[in-house]
Write a protein that holds these residues in place. Structure first.
Motif, PDB file in Angstrom:
ATOM      1  N   CYS A 102       7.123  22.879   0.208  1.00 13.91           N
ATOM      2  CA  CYS A 102       8.221  22.649   1.150  1.00 13.91           C
ATOM      3  C   CYS A 102       8.249  21.188   1.592  1.00 13.91           C
ATOM      4  O   CYS A 102       9.322  20.563   1.659  1.00 13.91           O
ATOM      5  CB  CYS A 102       8.082  23.579   2.356  1.00 13.91           C
ATOM      6  N   TYR A 103       7.081  20.631   1.881  1.00  9.18           N
ATOM      7  CA  TYR A 103       7.003  19.206   2.219  1.00  9.18           C
ATOM      8  C   TYR A 103       7.486  18.346   1.047  1.00  9.18           C
ATOM      9  O   TYR A 103       8.174  17.337   1.239  1.00  9.18           O
ATOM     10  CB  TYR A 103       5.566  18.815   2.580  1.00  9.18           C
ATOM     11  N   ALA A 104       7.116  18.743  -0.168  1.00  8.46           N
ATOM     12  CA  ALA A 104       7.499  17.966  -1.348  1.00  8.46           C
ATOM     13  C   ALA A 104       9.016  17.925  -1.500  1.00  8.46           C
ATOM     14  O   ALA A 104       9.587  16.879  -1.838  1.00  8.46           O
ATOM     15  CB  ALA A 104       6.849  18.560  -2.591  1.00  8.46           C
ATOM     16  N   GLU A 105       9.692  19.050  -1.250  1.00  6.32           N
ATOM     17  CA  GLU A 105      11.154  19.040  -1.352  1.00  6.32           C
ATOM     18  C   GLU A 105      11.778  18.166  -0.271  1.00  6.32           C
ATOM     19  O   GLU A 105      12.690  17.389  -0.548  1.00  6.32           O
ATOM     20  CB  GLU A 105      11.725  20.463  -1.263  1.00  6.32           C
ATOM     21  N   PHE A 106      11.293  18.285   0.957  1.00  2.50           N
ATOM     22  CA  PHE A 106      11.826  17.447   2.033  1.00  2.50           C
ATOM     23  C   PHE A 106      11.625  15.963   1.727  1.00  2.50           C
ATOM     24  O   PHE A 106      12.541  15.152   1.873  1.00  2.50           O
ATOM     25  CB  PHE A 106      11.150  17.796   3.365  1.00  2.50           C
TER      26      PHE A 106
ATOM     27  N   PHE B 235      12.675  17.229  -6.342  1.00  2.00           N
ATOM     28  CA  PHE B 235      11.880  18.454  -6.437  1.00  2.00           C
ATOM     29  C   PHE B 235      12.494  19.547  -5.566  1.00  2.00           C
ATOM     30  O   PHE B 235      12.951  19.289  -4.453  1.00  2.00           O
ATOM     31  CB  PHE B 235      10.449  18.176  -5.984  1.00  2.00           C
ATOM     32  N   GLU B 236      12.506  20.778  -6.069  1.00  2.00           N
ATOM     33  CA  GLU B 236      12.975  21.912  -5.284  1.00  2.00           C
ATOM     34  C   GLU B 236      11.920  23.018  -5.300  1.00  2.00           C
ATOM     35  O   GLU B 236      11.308  23.295  -6.344  1.00  2.00           O
ATOM     36  CB  GLU B 236      14.298  22.448  -5.840  1.00  2.00           C
ATOM     37  N   VAL B 237      11.730  23.643  -4.152  1.00  2.00           N
ATOM     38  CA  VAL B 237      10.772  24.743  -4.037  1.00  2.00           C
ATOM     39  C   VAL B 237      11.224  25.899  -4.930  1.00  2.00           C
ATOM     40  O   VAL B 237      12.396  26.311  -4.860  1.00  2.00           O
ATOM     41  CB  VAL B 237      10.686  25.235  -2.577  1.00  2.00           C
ATOM     42  N   PRO B 238      10.332  26.420  -5.768  1.00  2.00           N
ATOM     43  CA  PRO B 238      10.721  27.557  -6.614  1.00  2.00           C
ATOM     44  C   PRO B 238      10.839  28.846  -5.795  1.00  2.00           C
ATOM     45  O   PRO B 238      10.369  28.914  -4.659  1.00  2.00           O
ATOM     46  CB  PRO B 238       9.574  27.652  -7.627  1.00  2.00           C
ATOM     47  N   PHE B 239      11.480  29.839  -6.390  1.00  2.00           N
ATOM     48  CA  PHE B 239      11.627  31.162  -5.766  1.00  2.00           C
ATOM     49  C   PHE B 239      12.291  31.085  -4.388  1.00  2.00           C
ATOM     50  O   PHE B 239      11.908  31.797  -3.459  1.00  2.00           O
ATOM     51  CB  PHE B 239      10.271  31.877  -5.666  1.00  2.00           C
ATOM     52  N   TYR B 240      13.252  30.171  -4.260  1.00  2.00           N
ATOM     53  CA  TYR B 240      14.015  30.063  -3.004  1.00  2.00           C
ATOM     54  C   TYR B 240      14.884  31.312  -2.837  1.00  2.00           C
ATOM     55  O   TYR B 240      15.461  31.794  -3.800  1.00  2.00           O
ATOM     56  CB  TYR B 240      14.895  28.810  -3.061  1.00  2.00           C
ATOM     57  N   PRO B 241      15.021  31.885  -1.632  1.00  2.00           N
ATOM     58  CA  PRO B 241      14.409  31.464  -0.367  1.00  2.00           C
ATOM     59  C   PRO B 241      13.106  32.180  -0.039  1.00  2.00           C
ATOM     60  O   PRO B 241      12.581  32.041   1.059  1.00  2.00           O
ATOM     61  CB  PRO B 241      15.477  31.854   0.647  1.00  2.00           C
ATOM     62  N   VAL B 242      12.588  32.962  -0.995  1.00  2.00           N
ATOM     63  CA  VAL B 242      11.419  33.795  -0.703  1.00  2.00           C
ATOM     64  C   VAL B 242      10.202  32.945  -0.357  1.00  2.00           C
ATOM     65  O   VAL B 242       9.526  33.184   0.654  1.00  2.00           O
ATOM     66  CB  VAL B 242      11.102  34.713  -1.904  1.00  2.00           C
ATOM     67  N   LEU B 243       9.896  31.944  -1.192  1.00  2.00           N
ATOM     68  CA  LEU B 243       8.669  31.170  -0.977  1.00  2.00           C
ATOM     69  C   LEU B 243       8.676  30.417   0.360  1.00  2.00           C
ATOM     70  O   LEU B 243       7.659  30.429   1.075  1.00  2.00           O
ATOM     71  CB  LEU B 243       8.424  30.215  -2.146  1.00  2.00           C
ATOM     72  N   PRO B 244       9.780  29.726   0.759  1.00  2.00           N
ATOM     73  CA  PRO B 244       9.770  29.084   2.089  1.00  2.00           C
ATOM     74  C   PRO B 244       9.553  30.075   3.234  1.00  2.00           C
ATOM     75  O   PRO B 244       8.857  29.767   4.209  1.00  2.00           O
ATOM     76  CB  PRO B 244      11.154  28.437   2.174  1.00  2.00           C
TER      77      PRO B 244
ATOM     78  N   PHE C 114       7.998  24.793  10.874  1.00  2.00           N
ATOM     79  CA  PHE C 114       9.391  24.350  10.890  1.00  2.00           C
ATOM     80  C   PHE C 114       9.812  23.730   9.562  1.00  2.00           C
ATOM     81  O   PHE C 114      10.963  23.870   9.147  1.00  2.00           O
ATOM     82  CB  PHE C 114       9.619  23.361  12.035  1.00  2.00           C
ATOM     83  N   VAL C 115       8.890  23.042   8.894  1.00  2.00           N
ATOM     84  CA  VAL C 115       9.220  22.477   7.585  1.00  2.00           C
ATOM     85  C   VAL C 115       9.457  23.601   6.576  1.00  2.00           C
ATOM     86  O   VAL C 115      10.382  23.537   5.756  1.00  2.00           O
ATOM     87  CB  VAL C 115       8.103  21.523   7.103  1.00  2.00           C
ATOM     88  N   SER C 116       8.650  24.651   6.637  1.00  2.00           N
ATOM     89  CA  SER C 116       8.806  25.771   5.704  1.00  2.00           C
ATOM     90  C   SER C 116      10.171  26.437   5.872  1.00  2.00           C
ATOM     91  O   SER C 116      10.935  26.573   4.910  1.00  2.00           O
ATOM     92  CB  SER C 116       7.681  26.790   5.911  1.00  2.00           C
ATOM     93  N   PHE C 117      10.474  26.868   7.095  1.00  2.00           N
ATOM     94  CA  PHE C 117      11.764  27.517   7.337  1.00  2.00           C
ATOM     95  C   PHE C 117      12.927  26.523   7.194  1.00  2.00           C
ATOM     96  O   PHE C 117      14.067  26.923   6.945  1.00  2.00           O
ATOM     97  CB  PHE C 117      11.795  28.157   8.727  1.00  2.00           C
ATOM     98  N   GLY C 118      12.618  25.231   7.347  1.00  2.00           N
ATOM     99  CA  GLY C 118      13.667  24.202   7.285  1.00  2.00           C
ATOM    100  C   GLY C 118      14.256  24.010   5.905  1.00  2.00           C
ATOM    101  O   GLY C 118      15.323  23.389   5.759  1.00  2.00           O
ATOM    102  N   ILE C 119      13.581  24.522   4.855  1.00  2.00           N
ATOM    103  CA  ILE C 119      14.139  24.417   3.502  1.00  2.00           C
ATOM    104  C   ILE C 119      15.499  25.111   3.425  1.00  2.00           C
ATOM    105  O   ILE C 119      16.405  24.671   2.704  1.00  2.00           O
ATOM    106  CB  ILE C 119      13.169  25.024   2.470  1.00  2.00           C
ATOM    107  N   ILE C 120      15.676  26.184   4.180  1.00  2.00           N
ATOM    108  CA  ILE C 120      16.936  26.944   4.134  1.00  2.00           C
ATOM    109  C   ILE C 120      18.098  26.110   4.672  1.00  2.00           C
ATOM    110  O   ILE C 120      19.102  25.918   3.959  1.00  2.00           O
ATOM    111  CB  ILE C 120      16.776  28.284   4.878  1.00  2.00           C
ATOM    112  N   PRO C 121      18.022  25.527   5.901  1.00  2.00           N
ATOM    113  CA  PRO C 121      19.127  24.653   6.327  1.00  2.00           C
ATOM    114  C   PRO C 121      19.231  23.369   5.506  1.00  2.00           C
ATOM    115  O   PRO C 121      20.321  22.811   5.371  1.00  2.00           O
ATOM    116  CB  PRO C 121      18.802  24.353   7.794  1.00  2.00           C
TER     117      PRO C 121
END
Length: 467
Positions: free
Chosen positions: A78-82, A408-417, A388-395
């Motif tokens: 999640c940090y990597a995507e942000f 970079f994008e987190v795989p298995f979105y939105p399950v993994l965040p 907050f960074v984890s849940f923040g991937i959704i917004p």
């Protein structure tokens, strides 16, 4: 504008990018991994594998480190995507401002200040005591009066070695990021070399019978061990503070964050395998299990080198955290939530004012304030940011200004965040009540500061900056 609208107004990514472009982009993926390893791998690698094996997991500590790494990897992605999508200074503070709103950004920034400042102050204090012990091995006796708590009644006048090492690191960072990172890289390589030296030397003394039974405390012990060592991985998030100074951040930031976690996991697992193979886990509940194991097999010469590795580990951790905290304070000053001078860069693209400020605070705390009971607050500050960074991937994915960022994008979105956020909540429930009470006081003070100063001076009061 209503008070609610003012609290949740969001920054624009374009303004952050415009302001932060004054930073000099010098850092590579290797530099980022070095910063991350510098923060994550400290003295804990010479202590935790032994003590947690003895008290919770047995040789199963090997699996405990793997499980803890898997849990951390969800937040790391999640940090990597942000960091890839938003290559700006300030880490979770800036991310919060961009996707949640100013009040959430402030809370995250306040949590990170708690994490960074307390972590460095505590480690600087330990570094001073460790350095005194290291010198005594060479017959150099440092007076206890200058390496202890501030207690004049008992002849102790503060930890002046702790103050000195913080000032040295700050001067190094003030001289320039490029030269500082180069020196940090060298010390990190030395530290890794010392860890690998232990692995190679210890491997010759492994007795497979010491791994039986592998899970003496059962699977419950392995998971209890994972919970205990989870915090050994914290620190990789500090890498994201450097995003504004990185070459090709869309590529290099994910490599730096995830690469840090992979290398740290390998090192922790290797030390755990060798340590529990050298000596029965039942004998490892000592203050310095790695040195103890080497002494048991009559390799005392290596024990001294391990002490040097511990000093190097603490040094690089302080470099990363002082660097990150100065960028965090710069970011908050940049937005007007702290005095404006903290958000200024000098002609070399360095936030000298914020670096000076955090150095003074850390030096005073490390030199004069007993921190033993406060270090648990480091964990709560980190976990709140992770949450907050984890849940923040959704917004973040829904933000029209940042969509299709091609990083970079987190795989298995939105399950993994979501899983990552829930795991952070679970870890928060494991913290002691005293930690929650102390952190509550810290956050109340932070909110008072925000409502009395930040809300009034925020740059978002300029309508052109508001989204």
């Amino acid at each position: 504008m209503s008070i609610k609208s003012r609290l949740f107004r969001r920054e624009k990514i374009d303004r952050y990018l415009e302001t932060d472009k004054k930073f000099v982009k010098t850092m590579s993926a290797v530099d980022l991994i070095s910063l991350g390893i510098g923060a994550v791998i400290g003295t804990g690698i010479f202590i935790l594998p032994g003590t947690v094996a003895a008290t919770k997991a047995g040789p199963g500590i090997i699996l405990s480190f793997v499980i803890a790494a898997i849990v951390c990897s969800t937040a790391a992605m999640c940090y990597a995507e942000f960091a890839s999508a938003l290559p700006v200074a300030g880490s979770a503070y800036s991310y919060g401002n961009l996707v949640y709103g100013e009040i959430i950004g402030w809370i995250l920034g306040w949590a990170l200040i708690l994490e960074y400042v307390l972590a460095v102050a505590a480690v600087s204090s330990a570094w001073g005591a460790y350095f005194k012990s290291f010198l005594s091995g060479f017959g150099v006796n440092v007076p206890s009066a200058i390496v202890g708590p501030f207690d004049p009644a008992h002849g102790s006048y503060g930890n002046w070695i702790a103050i000195a090492i913080v000032l040295v690191i700050a001067l190094m960072l003030g001289h320039g990021v490029k030269s500082s990172v180069r020196l940090n890289n060298i010390i990190v390589f030395v530290k890794i070399g010392i860890i690998l030296l232990f692995v190679v030397v210890g491997a010759f003394y492994i007795k497979p019978t010491n791994w039986h039974p592998f899970m003496p405390f059962g699977s419950h012990g392995v998971f209890a061990g994972a919970s205990a060592v989870f915090f050994a991985y914290l620190g990789f998030d500090a890498v994201s503070s450097s995003a504004a100074e990185v070459k090709n951040p869309k590529r290099n930031m994910p490599i730096g964050i995830i690469g840090t976690l992979i290398i740290a996991t390998i090192l922790y697992v290797l030390v755990s395998i060798v340590l529990t193979g050298m000596i029965s886990y039942t004998k490892l509940n000592v203050a310095d299990p790695v040195s103890f194991a080497l002494q048991v097999v009559h390799q005392n010469w290596a024990a001294g080198i391990i002490a040097l590795g511990a000093l190097a580990g603490m040094f690089t951790m302080m470099v990363t955290m002082i660097y990150s905290s100065s960028r965090l304070i710069y970011s908050i000053g940049r937005d007007g939530l702290l005095p404006k001078f903290l958000g200024e860069l000098d002609q070399h693209g360095s936030p000298k004012h914020s670096l000076t400020t955090v150095t003074i605070v850390i030096a005073i705390m490390g030199g004069f304030v007993p921190l033993d009971q406060l270090t648990n607050l480091v964990n709560i500050g980190t976990l709140i940011a992770f949450l907050f960074v984890s849940f923040g991937i959704i917004p973040l994915r829904k933000n029209k200004d940042i969509q299709n960022h091609q990083g970079f994008e987190v795989p298995f979105y939105p399950v993994l965040p979501i899983v990552s956020g829930l795991l952070c909540l679970l870890m928060l429930t494991q913290l002691q009540a005293e930690t929650w009470i102390a952190s509550g006081i810290w956050f109340v003070f932070g909110l008072i500061l925000y409502f009395s100063y930040g809300l009034k001076h925020s740059r978002l009061n300029n309508p052109d900056n508001v989204e």
